[in-house]
Design a protein around this motif. Structure first.
Motif, PDB file in Angstrom:
ATOM      1  N   GLY A 190       0.810  -1.210   0.000  1.00 25.42           N
ATOM      2  CA  GLY A 190       0.000   0.000   0.000  1.00 25.42           C
ATOM      3  C   GLY A 190       0.844   1.261   0.000  1.00 25.42           C
ATOM      4  O   GLY A 190       0.537   2.225  -0.710  1.00 25.42           O
ATOM      5  N   GLU A 191       1.919   1.258   0.777  1.00 23.85           N
ATOM      6  CA  GLU A 191       2.810   2.425   0.817  1.00 23.85           C
ATOM      7  C   GLU A 191       3.486   2.639  -0.540  1.00 23.85           C
ATOM      8  O   GLU A 191       3.607   3.778  -1.003  1.00 23.85           O
ATOM      9  N   LEU A 192       3.917   1.559  -1.180  1.00 23.19           N
ATOM     10  CA  LEU A 192       4.521   1.676  -2.509  1.00 23.19           C
ATOM     11  C   LEU A 192       3.518   2.245  -3.513  1.00 23.19           C
ATOM     12  O   LEU A 192       3.863   3.101  -4.328  1.00 23.19           O
ATOM     13  N   ALA A 193       2.279   1.763  -3.437  1.00 29.37           N
ATOM     14  CA  ALA A 193       1.244   2.250  -4.349  1.00 29.37           C
ATOM     15  C   ALA A 193       0.972   3.730  -4.111  1.00 29.37           C
ATOM     16  O   ALA A 193       0.838   4.507  -5.072  1.00 29.37           O
ATOM     17  N   MET A 194       0.905   4.142  -2.855  1.00 30.60           N
ATOM     18  CA  MET A 194       0.652   5.555  -2.560  1.00 30.60           C
ATOM     19  C   MET A 194       1.798   6.436  -3.035  1.00 30.60           C
ATOM     20  O   MET A 194       1.570   7.520  -3.574  1.00 30.60           O
TER      21      MET A 194
END
Length: 160
Positions: free
Chosen positions: A109-113
């Motif tokens: 999720g952090e990578l996507a954000m």
């Protein structure tokens, strides 16, 4: 490579070329002992990534789930599907290149954000609101303020 004819464990590559689908390499080899020739194929080994969910359960990484989440965040936004597919490819490649075979969903999720932030700020906020499960307006405002602060720091100051 073990010779299929005599079992000798050393051979030399005589010819090497891409296979029909370009996802493998066909190699013609010659046994250094019996001189027989044989063919081998070299392919990339894709190790299955396992995602550790927030409740501790584990499931196989599913790129379509990630893409669907990005699509929802970018709904009615001017972000081409090809760009979202590139983001998913980048994230998957980054995870594959890592040493861990298990990765927390939080990291994905952090990578996507991080990737969405530079593509479309509205899509980023949409994704973050679902991903971070904002409980109230103040947590939502905190995220908006952090985004505004980051924008001010990254843009050159205007002089009169």
């Amino acid at each position: 490579m073990k010779c299929p004819f005599c079992g000798y464990t050393d051979s030399r590559v005589v010819d090497s070329r891409p296979a029909d689908d370009d996802s493998s390499i066909r190699r013609r080899r010659e046994c250094l002992s019996c001189k027989q020739r044989f063919t081998t194929f070299e392919v990339i080994e894709h190790v299955q990534l396992v995602v550790i969910k927030s409740d501790g359960s584990r499931q196989a990484f599913d790129r379509s789930k990630l893409l669907n989440g990005l699509l929802k965040a970018c709904e009615k936004r001017p972000v081409p599907l090809r760009r979202l597919e590139e983001i998913v490819d980048d994230i998957e490649q980054q995870l594959q290149n890592g040493l861990e075979r298990e990765v927390e969903s939080r990291r994905i999720g952090e990578l996507a954000m991080d990737k969405l932030r530079s593509v479309d700020e509205i899509a980023y906020i949409r994704f973050a609101s679902v991903y971070r499960r904002f409980q109230d307006i103040s947590s939502f405002m905190d995220e908006l303020n952090a985004l505004l602060k980051a924008n001010k720091e990254s843009s050159p100051s205007e002089k009169n």
